[in-house]
Design an enzyme around this catalytic site. Structure first.
Site, PDB file in Angstrom:
ATOM      1  N   ASP A  12       0.887  -1.169   0.000  1.00 33.40           N
ATOM      2  CA  ASP A  12       0.000   0.000   0.000  1.00 33.40           C
ATOM      3  C   ASP A  12       0.924   1.217   0.000  1.00 33.40           C
ATOM      4  O   ASP A  12       1.470   1.596   1.031  1.00 33.40           O
ATOM      5  CB  ASP A  12      -0.901  -0.043   1.232  1.00 33.40           C
ATOM      6  CG  ASP A  12      -1.680   1.248   1.444  1.00 33.40           C
ATOM      7  OD1 ASP A  12      -1.775   2.064   0.491  1.00 33.40           O
ATOM      8  OD2 ASP A  12      -2.200   1.443   2.564  1.00 33.40           O
ATOM      9  N   ASN A  17       3.634   6.781   3.962  1.00 34.97           N
ATOM     10  CA  ASN A  17       4.344   5.527   4.198  1.00 34.97           C
ATOM     11  C   ASN A  17       4.079   4.536   3.076  1.00 34.97           C
ATOM     12  O   ASN A  17       3.063   4.606   2.382  1.00 34.97           O
ATOM     13  CB  ASN A  17       3.881   4.887   5.519  1.00 34.97           C
ATOM     14  CG  ASN A  17       4.229   5.726   6.731  1.00 34.97           C
ATOM     15  OD1 ASN A  17       5.390   6.033   6.961  1.00 34.97           O
ATOM     16  ND2 ASN A  17       3.224   6.109   7.499  1.00 34.97           N
ATOM     17  N   LYS A  19       3.360   0.741   3.127  1.00 28.53           N
ATOM     18  CA  LYS A  19       3.050  -0.391   4.002  1.00 28.53           C
ATOM     19  C   LYS A  19       3.126  -1.671   3.181  1.00 28.53           C
ATOM     20  O   LYS A  19       2.685  -1.699   2.034  1.00 28.53           O
ATOM     21  CB  LYS A  19       1.658  -0.228   4.614  1.00 28.53           C
ATOM     22  CG  LYS A  19       1.538   0.992   5.514  1.00 28.53           C
ATOM     23  CD  LYS A  19       0.136   1.139   6.065  1.00 28.53           C
ATOM     24  CE  LYS A  19       0.023   2.396   6.921  1.00 28.53           C
ATOM     25  NZ  LYS A  19      -1.368   2.600   7.407  1.00 28.53           N
ATOM     26  N   ASP A 115      -6.150   3.768  -4.183  1.00 25.31           N
ATOM     27  CA  ASP A 115      -6.494   3.377  -2.822  1.00 25.31           C
ATOM     28  C   ASP A 115      -7.995   3.444  -2.577  1.00 25.31           C
ATOM     29  O   ASP A 115      -8.568   2.604  -1.868  1.00 25.31           O
ATOM     30  CB  ASP A 115      -5.743   4.238  -1.807  1.00 25.31           C
ATOM     31  CG  ASP A 115      -5.932   5.735  -2.028  1.00 25.31           C
ATOM     32  OD1 ASP A 115      -6.353   6.146  -3.129  1.00 25.31           O
ATOM     33  OD2 ASP A 115      -5.641   6.510  -1.089  1.00 25.31           O
TER      34      ASP A 115
END
Length: 272
Positions: A12, A17, A19, A115
């Protein structure tokens, strides 16, 4: 075609960040987090990801694919290069290389963030309710609406941490805050720190309650299920009853479902 029994790496890739976690047909492993910065190279990413796999006892050659959702285009080619150099397995982006079986009702479908589509798809696979509202507390706060097998669109609002950061950078005298509550009740702040904490937390709770109520009315679906994900979601779930389900690993669940819908042992045998 021979079926590889190794795990896949799920990514992700967000604005703050990256992930990632190892997963297989049995589910998700531990999720790790790397920073999304413009200082990364394909080598630094490859070494970091190889180190995570080593910690999990998985050799690079055992990983059958990288499966990625990304909203940071500059990182995509770096990740592809890291995979090619260190893992030598396919890099598959969702959607794109792996299409999601949702009708996209956006006026310009290509504008929807990966996303948002992936979270909506994941919610659709996890919950049978006809109408779903998926709220993601990330860098931005997004509300996405799903009815039946259709992604209808949604709303984009400021993110919690980005709002707090903006306050901190524009107002030198404001202190850092923890975004934690001693109780679930609103207090009138008697210090700047308490005023900020309660203002941010209950302010976003009020936004969540107000927007989900308005979306339910707009969708003519008073019983729509509200699913919340993102690091801030548990904080709000403690002070509002409008969240029906917390799904901290929603995007990873979506990546896992998207990959294995196309690469299950049954599907691979049918394609052989």
């Amino acid at each position: 075609m021979k079926l590889s029994e190794g795990p896949v790496l799920l990514f992700d890739v967000g604005n703050t960040n990256v992930k990632l976690c190892l997963a297989d047909e049995n589910g998700l492993g531990r999720t790790y987090s790397l920073p999304s910065t413009n200082r990364e190279t394909s080598d630094s990413l490859g070494l970091g990801i190889a180190g995570i796999c080593a910690r999990e006892g998985v050799a690079e050659g055992e990983v059958r694919a990288w499966v990625l959702s990304s909203v940071v285009p500059p990182l995509n080619n770096l990740l592809k290069a890291a995979c090619a150099d260190f893992f030598s397995c396919p890099t598959l982006f969702v959607p794109g290389d792996i299409a999601l079986p949702l009708e996209n009702h956006y006026a310009r479908p290509q504008e929807v963030g990966a996303d948002r589509l992936l979270g909506s798809f994941a919610a659709r696979t996890l919950f049978a309710d006809s109408t779903l509202i998926v709220v993601d507390f990330g860098t931005a706060t997004t509300f996405d609406c799903v009815q039946g097998n259709a992604y209808l669109g949604g709303l984009i609002c400021p993110g919690v941490l980005s709002s707090v950061t903006a306050l901190g950078t524009q107002t030198a005298k404001l202190p850092q805050i923890s975004l934690e509550l001693g109780s679930a009740d609103l207090d009138i702040g008697t210090s700047t720190r308490q005023s900020l904490n309660h203002g941010v937390l209950f302010g976003f709770a009020a936004m969540l309650e107000g927007l989900t109520a308005r979306l339910k009315k707009r969708l003519a679906a008073p019983d729509a299920r509200v699913i919340a994900t993102g690091g801030f979601a548990p904080h709000l779930a403690a002070i509002t009853s409008c969240i029906d389900n917390l799904a901290p690993d929603l995007l990873m669940q979506g990546l896992l479902a998207a990959y294995f819908q196309q690469h299950s042992p049954r599907n691979i045998r049918e394609q052989s």
